[in-house]
Every structure is written in C-alpha cells, then in structure tokens.
Motif scaffolding. Structure first.
Motif, PDB file in Angstrom:
ATOM      1  N   VAL A   1       1.022  -1.203  -0.062  1.00 18.98           N
ATOM      2  CA  VAL A   1      -0.074  -0.331   0.013  1.00 18.98           C
ATOM      3  C   VAL A   1       0.946   1.499  -0.221  1.00 18.98           C
ATOM      4  O   VAL A   1       0.480   2.271  -0.972  1.00 18.98           O
ATOM      5  CB  VAL A   1      -1.107  -0.083   1.230  1.00 18.98           C
TER       6      VAL A   1
ATOM      7  N   LYS B   1       1.165   3.738  -3.168  1.00 16.69           N
ATOM      8  CA  LYS B   1       1.012   5.572  -2.720  1.00 16.69           C
ATOM      9  C   LYS B   1       1.885   6.806  -3.671  1.00 16.69           C
ATOM     10  O   LYS B   1       1.851   7.207  -3.722  1.00 16.69           O
ATOM     11  CB  LYS B   1       0.418   6.325  -0.718  1.00 16.69           C
TER      12      LYS B   1
ATOM     13  N   ASP C   1      -4.848  -7.145  -1.593  1.00 16.51           N
ATOM     14  CA  ASP C   1      -5.217  -5.881  -1.008  1.00 16.51           C
ATOM     15  C   ASP C   1      -6.701  -5.198  -1.196  1.00 16.51           C
ATOM     16  O   ASP C   1      -6.458  -4.807  -1.853  1.00 16.51           O
ATOM     17  CB  ASP C   1      -4.354  -5.524   0.207  1.00 16.51           C
TER      18      ASP C   1
ATOM     19  N   ASP D   1      -9.010   0.097  -3.607  1.00 17.91           N
ATOM     20  CA  ASP D   1      -8.835   1.363  -3.368  1.00 17.91           C
ATOM     21  C   ASP D   1      -8.510   2.299  -4.399  1.00 17.91           C
ATOM     22  O   ASP D   1      -8.982   3.084  -4.881  1.00 17.91           O
ATOM     23  CB  ASP D   1      -9.459   1.399  -1.691  1.00 17.91           C
ATOM     24  N   LEU D   2      -6.470   2.441  -3.891  1.00 18.79           N
ATOM     25  CA  LEU D   2      -6.177   2.607  -5.054  1.00 18.79           C
ATOM     26  C   LEU D   2      -5.936   2.638  -6.474  1.00 18.79           C
ATOM     27  O   LEU D   2      -5.530   3.828  -7.267  1.00 18.79           O
ATOM     28  CB  LEU D   2      -4.372   2.775  -3.861  1.00 18.79           C
TER      29      LEU D   2
ATOM     30  N   GLU E   1      -7.141  -3.106   0.456  1.00 15.27           N
ATOM     31  CA  GLU E   1      -6.482  -0.881   0.066  1.00 15.27           C
ATOM     32  C   GLU E   1      -6.133  -0.860  -1.072  1.00 15.27           C
ATOM     33  O   GLU E   1      -5.823  -0.103  -1.682  1.00 15.27           O
ATOM     34  CB  GLU E   1      -6.017  -0.986   1.268  1.00 15.27           C
TER      35      GLU E   1
END
Length: 215
Positions: A127, A131, A175, A180-181, A177
C-alpha cells in the motif's frame, strides 16, 4: 554456453516411455517409469535462450510496465510470474509482503534466469509502495473480481504512462486498500465452472492482453 539434450525411448515394449534428459544431468539413462534400458533417438543443442534480444529492448520511457506481486506464498508461482514478465516485456517486478524473492532457489528454478532481465525489488508494504508510485504519475491496475472490474481486453492503455499491474494472494486476492488505490480493475472472463485461474496463469493472460493493447 550452449547446452545439449537427448531424447530417449525405453526399450521395454510394455513401457515405451519417451523423455528428454539434459547433458550431464543426474537423471540418467534408465527409464524413470520402469527403470528399464533406454536408447537415444535424438540429440539437440539448446541455444542461448536467456540472452536478451537487442532488437526487442525498450528504449522509450513511456513503455515501462511493471508487475506488483503482493503476498503470494508459492515460490513456484513467483518464478513463473517472473518468467512471463520477461516474455511480455515487463521491466520490473515489485515483490511485496511475504512474496519470496529470487534469492530463494525455488524461485530461480521456475524463473529460468528471468530475474537477470526483469529487475526486482522487495517491499514490506504494498500500500505504501503504490501510494508512492501514484505520486510520481504511475497508472495503477489491479487484476481481481470486483464490482468495479472490467473485462481485461475492454480498454486500450496509453503508452505515455508508466503502468503497474497488481496481482494478489492465491486465496485472499488483492488487498482491499490496493483495490481502492487502483485506477482500473480488470477481471478475466471465464466460461467454466471454476471462478479463478492459478495466479501465475492469470498473470500471463492479463500480461498478454495488456501488452497486445499497447502494440
């Protein structure tokens, strides 16, 4: 170095197994099925298949495509993914979480030296990595069955973008998250009763579809 191999056939008429053996391999001239006598019917050389083709090298920055392998347990799957990544022109592999690296012999055994041509790095937290990549302009794709997912061949990609494709754990998938990214999520349409492919096979299918779209 050019190596050679033999094709051997078992002389036992009740067996008749046909199989290859590498030059100097400990797996010898006895039939691996019935341990009977065998004879050589063919000898061939194996060319230097692991040497990069200079004509196929990516020289333009816009063609950079990477794979992010997150928390895949099987070293065999990781080695296979690296081999496919090289074959489809991926330039880097981000190996994250518990994913084994080419420092393990089992990965090397299935990658067949692909790690020499696909650079790789290990990261504890995918994650955080994603980012960071997004901040530098990377387009993030994920391969997963999801309400946002499109069929893998549905849209063309832009060569001007650096692209990273995320594949996740064999059981739990990508995952949440990371999903979501992701800028885009893709799935592989299936016709049979099972709802998923082996993760290494799934990567190969997706990699082919993505690379074909960018040609």
């Amino acid at each position: 170095m050019t190596r050679s191999y033999e094709i051997r056939v078992c002389l036992n008429t009740a067996c008749g197994l046909r199989y290859p053996i590498m030059e100097g391999h400990s797996f010898g001239i006895r039939c691996p099925h019935c341990l009977g006598e065998t004879h050589t019917i063919l000898k061939r050389n194996i060319s230097k298949q692991n040497e990069p083709d200079k004509n196929n090298e990516n020289t333009t920055e816009e063609k950079m495509i990477a794979v992010l392998v997150d928390n895949i347990r099987s070293a065999w799957n990781v080695g296979s993914i690296l081999r496919s990544a090289d074959g489809f022109g991926f330039s880097h592999a981000y190996l994250c979480g518990i994913t084994p690296t080419p420092e393990q012999d089992a990965v090397k055994k299935t990658s067949l030296g692909a790690e020499d041509f696909v650079t790789w790095s290990h990261h504890k937290d995918a994650v955080k990595l994603i980012k960071g990549l997004k901040k530098t302009g990377w387009k993030v794709l994920a391969l997963e069955e999801h309400e946002r997912a499109h069929p893998i061949a549905a849209q063309k990609l832009q060569l001007q973008e650096n692209i990273v494709l995320i594949i996740g754990n064999e059981v739990t998938g990508v995952d949440p998250e990371l999903l979501d990214l992701a800028d885009e999520i893709y799935f592989i349409p299936m016709r049979g009763q099972k709802r998923s492919f082996n993760v290494a096979n799934a990567f190969s299918i997706a990699a082919y579809a993505l690379v074909e779209q960018t040609l």
